[in-house]
Design an enzyme around this catalytic site. Structure first.
Site, mmCIF file in Angstrom:
data_model
loop_
_atom_site.group_PDB
_atom_site.id
_atom_site.type_symbol
_atom_site.label_atom_id
_atom_site.label_comp_id
_atom_site.label_asym_id
_atom_site.label_seq_id
_atom_site.Cartn_x
_atom_site.Cartn_y
_atom_site.Cartn_z
ATOM 1 N N GLY A 143 -9.758 4.059 -6.043
ATOM 2 C CA GLY A 143 -8.431 3.470 -6.215
ATOM 3 C C GLY A 143 -7.390 4.075 -5.296
ATOM 4 O O GLY A 143 -7.663 4.408 -4.135
ATOM 5 N N VAL A 144 -6.203 4.253 -5.847
ATOM 6 C CA VAL A 144 -5.093 4.762 -5.043
ATOM 7 C C VAL A 144 -5.349 6.218 -4.627
ATOM 8 O O VAL A 144 -4.966 6.645 -3.538
ATOM 9 C CB VAL A 144 -3.748 4.548 -5.791
ATOM 10 N N ASP A 145 -6.042 6.951 -5.472
ATOM 11 C CA ASP A 145 -6.394 8.349 -5.182
ATOM 12 C C ASP A 145 -7.247 8.411 -3.900
ATOM 13 O O ASP A 145 -6.961 9.181 -2.969
ATOM 14 C CB ASP A 145 -7.178 8.895 -6.392
ATOM 15 N N VAL A 194 -8.698 1.876 -12.827
ATOM 16 C CA VAL A 194 -9.917 2.405 -13.452
ATOM 17 C C VAL A 194 -9.653 2.851 -14.893
ATOM 18 O O VAL A 194 -10.519 2.696 -15.769
ATOM 19 C CB VAL A 194 -10.440 3.612 -12.632
ATOM 20 N N TYR A 195 -8.475 3.372 -15.174
ATOM 21 C CA TYR A 195 -8.175 3.895 -16.509
ATOM 22 C C TYR A 195 -7.764 2.819 -17.515
ATOM 23 O O TYR A 195 -7.549 3.113 -18.690
ATOM 24 C CB TYR A 195 -7.120 5.009 -16.425
ATOM 25 N N THR A 205 -3.366 1.964 -14.526
ATOM 26 C CA THR A 205 -3.639 0.537 -14.758
ATOM 27 C C THR A 205 -4.856 0.007 -14.010
ATOM 28 O O THR A 205 -5.151 -1.183 -14.077
ATOM 29 C CB THR A 205 -2.422 -0.337 -14.371
ATOM 30 N N ASP A 224 0.852 -1.186 0.000
ATOM 31 C CA ASP A 224 0.000 0.000 0.000
ATOM 32 C C ASP A 224 0.894 1.244 0.000
ATOM 33 O O ASP A 224 1.645 1.478 0.942
ATOM 34 C CB ASP A 224 -0.863 -0.054 1.269
ATOM 35 N N ILE A 225 0.781 2.043 -1.045
ATOM 36 C CA ILE A 225 1.675 3.195 -1.202
ATOM 37 C C ILE A 225 1.450 4.242 -0.103
ATOM 38 O O ILE A 225 2.358 5.022 0.203
ATOM 39 C CB ILE A 225 1.509 3.811 -2.613
HETATM 40 N N1 AR6 Z 1 -1.258 1.430 -3.087
HETATM 41 C C1 AR6 Z 1 -0.660 1.099 -4.251
HETATM 42 N N2 AR6 Z 1 -1.337 0.845 -5.380
HETATM 43 C C2 AR6 Z 1 -2.691 0.918 -5.331
HETATM 44 C C3 AR6 Z 1 -3.401 1.255 -4.170
HETATM 45 C C4 AR6 Z 1 -2.627 1.518 -2.999
HETATM 46 N N3 AR6 Z 1 -3.195 1.858 -1.834
HETATM 47 N N4 AR6 Z 1 -4.734 1.245 -4.452
HETATM 48 C C5 AR6 Z 1 -4.852 0.900 -5.745
HETATM 49 N N5 AR6 Z 1 -3.616 0.685 -6.284
HETATM 50 P P1 AR6 Z 1 -6.278 3.397 -9.990
HETATM 51 P P2 AR6 Z 1 -5.909 4.879 -12.511
HETATM 52 C C6 AR6 Z 1 -3.239 0.333 -7.667
HETATM 53 O O1 AR6 Z 1 -7.609 2.904 -10.429
HETATM 54 O O2 AR6 Z 1 -6.086 3.634 -13.309
HETATM 55 C C7 AR6 Z 1 -9.309 7.213 -9.421
HETATM 56 O O3 AR6 Z 1 -10.683 7.200 -9.152
HETATM 57 C C8 AR6 Z 1 -4.268 -0.370 -8.529
HETATM 58 O O4 AR6 Z 1 -4.259 -1.765 -8.272
HETATM 59 O O5 AR6 Z 1 -6.127 3.870 -8.593
HETATM 60 O O6 AR6 Z 1 -4.780 5.802 -12.863
HETATM 61 C C9 AR6 Z 1 -8.800 8.598 -9.811
HETATM 62 O O7 AR6 Z 1 -9.481 9.619 -9.152
HETATM 63 C C10 AR6 Z 1 -3.751 -0.047 -9.926
HETATM 64 O O8 AR6 Z 1 -2.716 -0.978 -10.300
HETATM 65 O O9 AR6 Z 1 -5.759 4.629 -10.934
HETATM 66 C C11 AR6 Z 1 -9.057 8.614 -11.289
HETATM 67 O O10 AR6 Z 1 -10.385 8.976 -11.581
HETATM 68 C C12 AR6 Z 1 -3.086 1.317 -9.767
HETATM 69 O O11 AR6 Z 1 -2.993 1.536 -8.358
HETATM 70 C C13 AR6 Z 1 -8.833 7.197 -11.719
HETATM 71 O O12 AR6 Z 1 -9.079 6.402 -10.555
HETATM 72 C C14 AR6 Z 1 -3.846 2.463 -10.401
HETATM 73 O O13 AR6 Z 1 -5.235 2.231 -10.285
HETATM 74 C C15 AR6 Z 1 -7.396 6.942 -12.114
HETATM 75 O O14 AR6 Z 1 -7.282 5.655 -12.615
#
Ligand code: AR6
Length: 176
Positions: free
Chosen positions: A36-38, A124-125, A122, A14-15
């Site tokens: 997601g991570v955001d 939601v996008y 990788t 978890d980042i």
């Molecule tokens: N630590 C590390 N990696 C993570 C964590 C975490 N806590 N949580 C998720 N991931 P995503 P995107 C990974 O969907 O595709 C948001 O709603 C996850 O498994 O977070 O760039 C934003 O507001 C995946 O591999 O980001 C945007 O609307 C990676 O992080 C949209 O999602 C990215 O997944 C951005 O989509």
């Protein structure tokens, strides 16, 4: 792995737990939070992060903005906006590479020495994970080579083992 004076590592986890100078957030162009991570970063940092993000006026795809880290162990958050995957012929690879380059440029400008990246775009996008890992590794390696200064440590923080394996493979190919 070592590139110049910089150590880079691939971790699974978890980042939001990373005590680096900065963690990178895979945000959207509003910079006002999401899933997601955001979502995880905003939850862990607390409401002051959103308050600072509101002052930034958003961020175009492929660019990056910096804020404080508030309740996070990381001192700063670098918010970057990855491309939404639309088949690959809408500039997605270049925009993803730009996210890594712009994030490192901001970190340099702020004299930050350690940066943790998630796998931008990788989730939601829907950017294909293997190609994204190759772009992440190649772009960071190229930046470390051109940078006059260097970072102490770059972390690729993957949420699951299978993504980490793709990064290991991508980095291995770079070193071949
Ligand atoms: N630590 C590390 N990696 C993570 C964590 C975490 N806590 N949580 C998720 N991931 P995503 P995107 C990974 O969907 O595709 C948001 O709603 C996850 O498994 O977070 O760039 C934003 O507001 C995946 O591999 O980001 C945007 O609307 C990676 O992080 C949209 O999602 C990215 O997944 C951005 O989509």
């Amino acid at each position: 792995m070592i590139a110049g004076a910089t150590r880079w590592d691939i971790l699974t986890g978890d980042i939001t737990r990373c005590a680096t100078d900065a963690i990178v957030n895979a945000a959207n162009s509003s910079l006002l939070g999401g899933g997601g991570v955001d979502g995880a970063i905003h939850r862990a940092a607390g409401p002051q992060l959103l308050a600072e993000c509101r002052t930034l006026g958003g961020c175009p795809t492929g660019e990056a903005r910096i804020t404080a880290g508030y309740r996070l162990p990381a001192r700063h958050v670098i918010h970057t906006v990855g491309p939404v995957w639309r088949g690959g012929d809408h500039g997605e690879p270049e925009l993803l590479a730009s996210c890594y380059r712009m994030s490192l440029a901001l970190a340099r400008d702020h004299q930050l020495r350690s940066i943790a990246f998630p796998a931008i775009s990788t989730g939601v996008y829907a950017f294909p994970k293997e190609q994204a890992a190759r772009i992440a590794a190649a772009t960071v390696q190229a930046e470390l080579q051109v940078g006059r200064d260097s970072f102490d440590s770059i972390l690729f923080v993957c949420f699951d083992e299978s993504t980490a394996a793709l990064y290991e493979e991508a980095v291995g190919k770079l070193l071949d």
